[in-house]
Design a protein around this motif. Structure first.
Motif, mmCIF file in Angstrom:
data_model
loop_
_atom_site.group_PDB
_atom_site.id
_atom_site.type_symbol
_atom_site.label_atom_id
_atom_site.label_comp_id
_atom_site.label_asym_id
_atom_site.label_seq_id
_atom_site.Cartn_x
_atom_site.Cartn_y
_atom_site.Cartn_z
ATOM 1 N N HIS A 47 -22.939 11.539 16.985
ATOM 2 C CA HIS A 47 -23.730 12.753 17.236
ATOM 3 C C HIS A 47 -23.628 13.706 16.040
ATOM 4 C CE1 HIS A 47 -25.410 16.279 19.223
ATOM 5 N NE2 HIS A 47 -24.335 16.937 18.823
ATOM 6 N N HIS A 48 -22.415 13.845 15.508
ATOM 7 C CA HIS A 48 -22.166 14.800 14.429
ATOM 8 C C HIS A 48 -22.543 14.283 13.046
ATOM 9 C CE1 HIS A 48 -20.226 17.868 16.857
ATOM 10 N NE2 HIS A 48 -19.527 16.928 17.449
ATOM 11 N N THR A 49 -22.582 12.962 12.854
ATOM 12 C CA THR A 49 -22.716 12.450 11.486
ATOM 13 C C THR A 49 -23.886 11.499 11.248
ATOM 14 O OG1 THR A 49 -21.276 10.522 11.869
ATOM 15 C CG2 THR A 49 -20.201 12.583 11.169
ATOM 16 N N SER A 50 -24.489 10.960 12.285
ATOM 17 C CA SER A 50 -25.485 9.899 12.093
ATOM 18 C C SER A 50 -26.900 10.403 12.329
ATOM 19 C CB SER A 50 -25.209 8.726 13.046
ATOM 20 O OG SER A 50 -23.924 8.202 12.825
ATOM 21 N N ALA A 51 -27.836 9.682 11.732
ATOM 22 C CA ALA A 51 -29.253 9.991 11.924
ATOM 23 C C ALA A 51 -30.031 8.692 11.999
ATOM 24 C CB ALA A 51 -29.776 10.852 10.784
ATOM 25 N N GLY A 52 -30.921 8.606 12.970
ATOM 26 C CA GLY A 52 -31.783 7.435 13.088
ATOM 27 C C GLY A 52 -31.099 6.259 13.765
ATOM 28 N N ASP A 53 -31.793 5.147 13.777
ATOM 29 C CA ASP A 53 -31.308 3.905 14.381
ATOM 30 C C ASP A 53 -30.459 3.172 13.355
ATOM 31 O OD1 ASP A 53 -30.895 1.423 15.483
ATOM 32 O OD2 ASP A 53 -33.004 1.011 15.891
ATOM 33 N N ILE A 54 -29.169 3.038 13.641
ATOM 34 C CA ILE A 54 -28.268 2.375 12.691
ATOM 35 C C ILE A 54 -27.739 1.061 13.257
ATOM 36 C CG2 ILE A 54 -27.650 4.547 11.581
ATOM 37 C CD1 ILE A 54 -24.879 4.252 12.980
ATOM 38 N N THR A 55 -28.440 0.495 14.230
ATOM 39 C CA THR A 55 -27.952 -0.732 14.869
ATOM 40 C C THR A 55 -27.951 -1.940 13.932
ATOM 41 O OG1 THR A 55 -30.152 -1.103 15.812
ATOM 42 C CG2 THR A 55 -28.511 -0.029 17.217
ATOM 43 N N ASP A 56 -28.803 -1.962 12.918
ATOM 44 C CA ASP A 56 -28.827 -3.069 11.965
ATOM 45 C C ASP A 56 -27.705 -2.866 10.945
ATOM 46 O OD1 ASP A 56 -29.277 -5.039 10.116
ATOM 47 O OD2 ASP A 56 -31.243 -4.291 9.473
ATOM 48 N N GLN A 57 -26.563 -3.490 11.212
ATOM 49 C CA GLN A 57 -25.398 -3.292 10.356
ATOM 50 C C GLN A 57 -25.439 -4.135 9.082
ATOM 51 O OE1 GLN A 57 -22.545 -0.971 10.786
ATOM 52 N NE2 GLN A 57 -24.394 -0.137 11.718
ATOM 53 N N SER A 58 -26.516 -4.894 8.872
ATOM 54 C CA SER A 58 -26.665 -5.596 7.596
ATOM 55 C C SER A 58 -27.146 -4.635 6.500
ATOM 56 C CB SER A 58 -27.639 -6.770 7.730
ATOM 57 O OG SER A 58 -28.951 -6.305 8.003
ATOM 58 N N ASP A 59 -27.633 -3.464 6.914
ATOM 59 C CA ASP A 59 -28.079 -2.425 5.971
ATOM 60 C C ASP A 59 -26.876 -1.567 5.591
ATOM 61 O OD1 ASP A 59 -29.062 -0.053 4.782
ATOM 62 O OD2 ASP A 59 -30.939 -0.180 5.905
ATOM 63 N N VAL A 60 -26.570 -1.498 4.314
ATOM 64 C CA VAL A 60 -25.393 -0.766 3.846
ATOM 65 C C VAL A 60 -25.440 0.711 4.248
ATOM 66 C CG1 VAL A 60 -26.237 -0.213 1.527
ATOM 67 C CG2 VAL A 60 -23.790 -0.508 1.914
ATOM 68 N N ARG A 61 -26.624 1.304 4.294
ATOM 69 C CA ARG A 61 -26.733 2.715 4.702
ATOM 70 C C ARG A 61 -26.281 2.900 6.154
ATOM 71 N NH1 ARG A 61 -32.831 3.027 2.903
ATOM 72 N NH2 ARG A 61 -32.592 1.091 4.035
ATOM 73 N N ASN A 62 -26.603 1.938 6.995
ATOM 74 C CA ASN A 62 -26.184 2.010 8.395
ATOM 75 C C ASN A 62 -24.678 1.815 8.532
ATOM 76 O OD1 ASN A 62 -28.865 2.367 8.981
ATOM 77 N ND2 ASN A 62 -29.188 0.287 9.732
ATOM 78 N N ARG A 63 -24.114 0.920 7.719
ATOM 79 C CA ARG A 63 -22.664 0.715 7.757
ATOM 80 C C ARG A 63 -21.932 1.979 7.305
ATOM 81 N NH1 ARG A 63 -23.985 -4.215 5.349
ATOM 82 N NH2 ARG A 63 -22.938 -3.631 3.418
ATOM 83 N N LYS A 64 -22.509 2.685 6.323
ATOM 84 C CA LYS A 64 -21.907 3.941 5.871
ATOM 85 C C LYS A 64 -21.913 4.979 6.990
ATOM 86 C CE LYS A 64 -22.743 3.568 0.919
ATOM 87 N NZ LYS A 64 -23.447 4.130 -0.245
ATOM 88 N N GLN A 65 -23.013 5.053 7.741
ATOM 89 C CA GLN A 65 -23.069 6.003 8.857
ATOM 90 C C GLN A 65 -22.073 5.614 9.948
ATOM 91 O OE1 GLN A 65 -26.728 7.969 10.172
ATOM 92 N NE2 GLN A 65 -27.826 6.549 8.794
ATOM 93 N N GLU A 66 -21.905 4.321 10.173
ATOM 94 C CA GLU A 66 -20.921 3.841 11.149
ATOM 95 C C GLU A 66 -19.522 4.272 10.720
ATOM 96 O OE1 GLU A 66 -19.762 2.400 14.642
ATOM 97 O OE2 GLU A 66 -21.862 2.197 14.021
ATOM 98 N N LEU A 67 -19.229 4.117 9.440
ATOM 99 C CA LEU A 67 -17.926 4.512 8.901
ATOM 100 C C LEU A 67 -17.708 6.016 9.033
ATOM 101 C CD1 LEU A 67 -15.313 3.779 7.420
ATOM 102 C CD2 LEU A 67 -16.564 4.022 5.275
#
Length: 155
Positions: free
Chosen positions: A58-78
């Motif tokens: 909620h505090h750090t992510s934006a958009g759909d980050i379910t595709d963890q093969s995308d490095v930008r999504n992995r960064k948001q997960e981290l």
């Protein structure tokens, strides 16, 4: 107790939290101010760790980050995971555990109200960020590997 505190924090942020039967490999999800926690998680401690991470989204992510093969999504997960580590295990709590004479990782995880896996992930992240030692408030040296706290005495 931490789970209830996090639930209140979510409510104050107008985030709905619901426990649902999710896929066994899915522990939690966040989307559109709603957090789903897997009802199959066996303890409130596990649920607390997952809820903290989903609040981190909620505090750090934006958009759909379910595709963890995308490095930008992995960064948001981290980033969400890091937020949860700082929320659940601020450095001051490691000092509190030391002052309470907590011994070993199992006891420390129990004292902090987190799983051993979450504790280890937080320590690993602090190691990456700070290195082997952290000086806290010029009063304590926290050694991250092996984990220990030493009080600094001024002469």
């Amino acid at each position: 107790m931490l789970y209830d505190k996090l639930l209140k924090e979510a409510a104050a942020l107008s985030i709905d939290v619901s426990e649902r039967n999710l896929l066994p490999t899915t522990h939690g999800l966040y989307a559109d101010n709603t957090i789903w926690i897997n009802k199959r998680l066996s303890t409130r401690v596990e649920k607390s760790c997952i809820l903290a991470e989903e609040l981190g989204h909620h505090h750090t992510s934006a958009g759909d980050i379910t595709d963890q093969s995308d490095v930008r999504n992995r960064k948001q997960e981290l980033l969400a995971r890091q937020w949860a580590h700082h929320k659940m295990i601020p450095l001051e709590r490691l000092v509190d555990a030391h002052n309470a004479q907590v011994k070993g990782r199992y006891e420390m995880a129990e004292f902090l109200g987190v799983t051993e896996e979450f504790l280890q992930a937080a320590i690993d992240r602090y190691l990456e960020k700070y290195g082997l030692y952290i000086i806290l408030n010029e009063q304590y040296a926290i050694k991250l590997e092996p984990l220990g706290v030493v009080e600094i005495f001024q002469a």
